[in-house]
Design an enzyme around this catalytic site. Structure first.
Site, PDB file in Angstrom:
ATOM      1  CE  LYS A   1       2.249  -8.720   0.768  1.00  0.00           C
ATOM      2  NZ  LYS A   1       3.482  -7.946   0.909  1.00  0.00           N
TER       3      LYS A   1
ATOM      4  CE1 TYR B   1      -0.335   1.100  -1.638  1.00  0.00           C
ATOM      5  CE2 TYR B   1       0.469  -1.099  -1.131  1.00  0.00           C
ATOM      6  CZ  TYR B   1       0.670   0.161  -1.669  1.00  0.00           C
ATOM      7  OH  TYR B   1       1.886   0.469  -2.228  1.00  0.00           O
TER       8      TYR B   1
ATOM      9  CG  ASP C   1      -4.743  -7.110  -4.075  1.00  0.00           C
ATOM     10  OD1 ASP C   1      -3.939  -8.061  -3.922  1.00  0.00           O
ATOM     11  OD2 ASP C   1      -4.427  -5.919  -3.901  1.00  0.00           O
TER      12      ASP C   1
END
Length: 428
Positions: free
Chosen positions: A268, A145, A240
Site C-alpha cells: 500500500k 485477512y 502483516d
C-alpha cells in the site's frame, strides 16, 4: 438526488465482461445494496465519479493514498521514471534506494525483498518462516485477512483449536490443514495451541491492528505476549503491516507499540498508489531466500521502477511534512465529532481508531475481535452508508472494512463528514 446514470450504464456493461462487474468483490456494493459508482478522477481527499458527483473519500485506495490522490510529487516521480522505461526485469538503482529506506525506518528489518502485492508478501513470509524453522503449522487469527493465498484463505474450525477450513471454493482442505485459526485478543487459545502442537508451529502471522473486519485494537500486553510466546517456542512472529506499515507511524505499528517481530510484510503506502509489496526482517532469516538459500521466491515485476519511484516519493514526503502528527490530529477530530453525533442521536456506536485508521460499529458492546464485530447492526450500516453517500461522503461499502484519513483531508472535509453523519444518524 444526484444522477448516477453513467455509472449505472458502465456497471451494466461491466457485468457482461467482468465477473460481478468488478475486479475486487467489495467494490460491487453487495454488502450494502445498490450499484457501485465509477470514478473518473481523484485529487487530494476527493474523488469524482463519471457523472460529476464529488465525494470526500475515506477509502483512499484502501490505504495507499496517505498523501491524498494524484499527489503532485508522486505523479512527477512516476512520470520521470516512466521516461526511462516502465519495466526492466533487471536490477535498477531505485530498488536499492527503497530497500535502504525501509530498513532505515523499520528497526526490525535488516534486509527486505520487494514483490508485487500484499498477498504475495504474506505468502512469501510464511514460506520463509516454514523454511527457517523446518515446521509446517501457522497460527492466524479470525478476522485477520492476509491476502488470498490458499493456505491463508481460512475460516475457523468448529472448535477454537481445530485446524482451519477453506474459506473459498477451489481451495483443497489439504492446503489449510496446517493453518490454526484462533480468536484475536485471546491469550489462552494461543497458549493451548502451542501446548497441543509442541515443536510444530513455524510462526504466528497477525495484523497488529486488524483492519479487515472493520478495525479493532490489541488489548494492552497482547502483542508483547505474542512476541514472548513465539520466542519461547522457537517460532517466528510475522507482522502483516500491509495496512499499518508507514501509516500508524514512520515505522508502522511495531514502532508505535514497541514490538520487534521477526518478519514483516508491507504494501500500500510503499507503492504510492501503484501495485507493490515487500517482506523483510532479520538478516539471518532473509538470507535463506534464493539465490542465497533454499527458500524460493521470485517475481518478474518485483522492484518495478515506477512503483519504486512512487513509493520513495511517498515515504520521503511523509517524513518531511510531519505527517503522522497531522493524521493523528485529524483522526482525533473526526472521532470526537462522530462520537458526539451518535450520542446525540441516541444511536449505539462503537468507534475504534488508531491514528489515521478507524471504523464505527453499530453495536452497544465493545469490539475486540471478529465475534464482537459480527454483533453489529448491518442493516443500520447499509442505511448509514447510503445516507453518507447521498451527502457526498464515501466510506467503505461494508461494515467490516477500515476507513483511512490522508494528509489531504482538511478541517472542512471533517466538518462536512460530521454534519452528514449527524443528518443520517437522526434517521436511523
Amino acid at each position: 438526488m444526484n444522477s448516477h446514470a453513467k455509472s449505472e450504464q458502465l456497471f451494466s456493461e461491466a457485468l457482461n465482461y467482468i465477473p460481478g462487474g468488478v475486479n475486487s468483490p467489495v467494490r460491487a456494493f453487495r454488502a450494502v445494496g445498490g450499484k457501485p459508482f465509477f470514478v473518473e478522477r481523484a485529487r487530494g481527499a476527493h474523488v469524482w465519479d463519471v457523472d460529476g458527483n464529488d465525494y470526500v473519500d475515506y477509502v483512499g485506495t484502501w490505504g495507499p493514498a496517505i498523501l491524498g490522490h494524484a499527489n503532485p510529487v508522486i505523479v512527477r516521480a512516476i512520470q520521470k521514471a516512466a521516461e526511462h522505461g516502465t519495466s526492466f526485469g533487471i536490477p535498477n538503482p531505485l530498488e536499492v534506494k527503497m530497500a535502504k529506506l525501509i530498513c532505515s525506518l523499520v528497526p526490525s528489518v535488516q534486509k527486505v525483498r520487494m514483490c508485487n502485492s500484499g498477498t504475495e508478501a504474506t505468502m512469501s513470509a510464511i514460506r520463509l518462516a516454514r523454511g527457517a524453522t523446518k515446521r509446517d503449522k501457522i497460527i492466524k487469527f479470525d478476522g485477520c485477512y492476509h491476502g488470498h493465498a490458499d493456505s491463508l484463505l481460512v475460516k475457523a474450525g468448529s472448535g477454537a483449536l481445530t485446524f482451519g477450513n477453506p474459506d473459498s471454493a477451489g481451495v483443497p482442505a489439504a492446503f489449510t490443514q496446517h493453518t490454526i485459526v484462533l480468536p484475536f485478543n485471546d491469550t489462552d487459545s494461543v497458549k493451548a495451541a502451542f501446548d497441543q502442537n509442541h515443536g510444530q508451529i513455524a510462526g504466528i502471522i497477525v495484523e497488529p491492528v486488524p483492519g479487515n473486519a472493520g478495525l479493532y485494537l490489541p488489548k494492552g500486553g497482547y502483542m508483547e505476549f505474542l512476541r514472548e510466546i513465539t520466542k519461547g517456542n522457537g517460532a517466528l512472529l510475522i507482522f502483516d503491516e500491509v495496512m499499518t506499515g508507514f501509516r500508524l507511524s514512520k515505522g508502522g505499528a511495531q514502532l508505535r507499540f514497541g514490538i520487534t517481530p521477526d518478519l514483516s510484510c508491507f504494501g500500500k503506502v510503499i507503492g504510492g498508489g501503484l501495485p507493490v509489496g515487500a517482506f523483510g526482517g532479520r538478516a539471518d532469516i532473509m538470507d535463506l531466500l534464493a539465490p542465497l538459500g533454499p527458500v524460493y521466491q521470485a517475481g518478474t515485476l518485483s522492484g518495478n521502477p515506477l512503483a519504486m519511484a512512487a513509493g520513495i516519493a511517498a515515504l520521503e514526503q511523509l517524513l518531511e511534512v510531519n505527517a503522522f502528527e497531522q493524521l493523528e490530529n485529524l483522526g482525533a477530530t473526526l472521532e470526537a465529532g462522530l462520537r458526539a453525533t451518535a450520542k446525540a442521536a441516541g444511536v449505539p456506536v462503537q468507534f475504534n481508531r488508531c491514528g489515521s485508521m478507524f471504523c464505527g460499529y453499530f453495536t452497544s458492546e465493545p469490539v475486540h475481535n471478529l465475534a464482537d464485530a459480527m454483533k453489529s447492526d448491518r442493516e443500520r450500516f447499509k442505511k448509514y452508508f447510503h445516507g453518507l453517500l447521498a451527502s457526498g461522503v464515501y466510506i467503505a461499502p461494508s461494515q467490516f472494512e477500515a476507513g483511512f484519513l490522508s494528509t489531504a483531508h482538511t478541517e472542512a472535509d471533517i466538518e462536512l463528514t460530521i454534519s452528514a453523519a449527524q443528518k443520517v444518524l437522526r434517521t436511523l
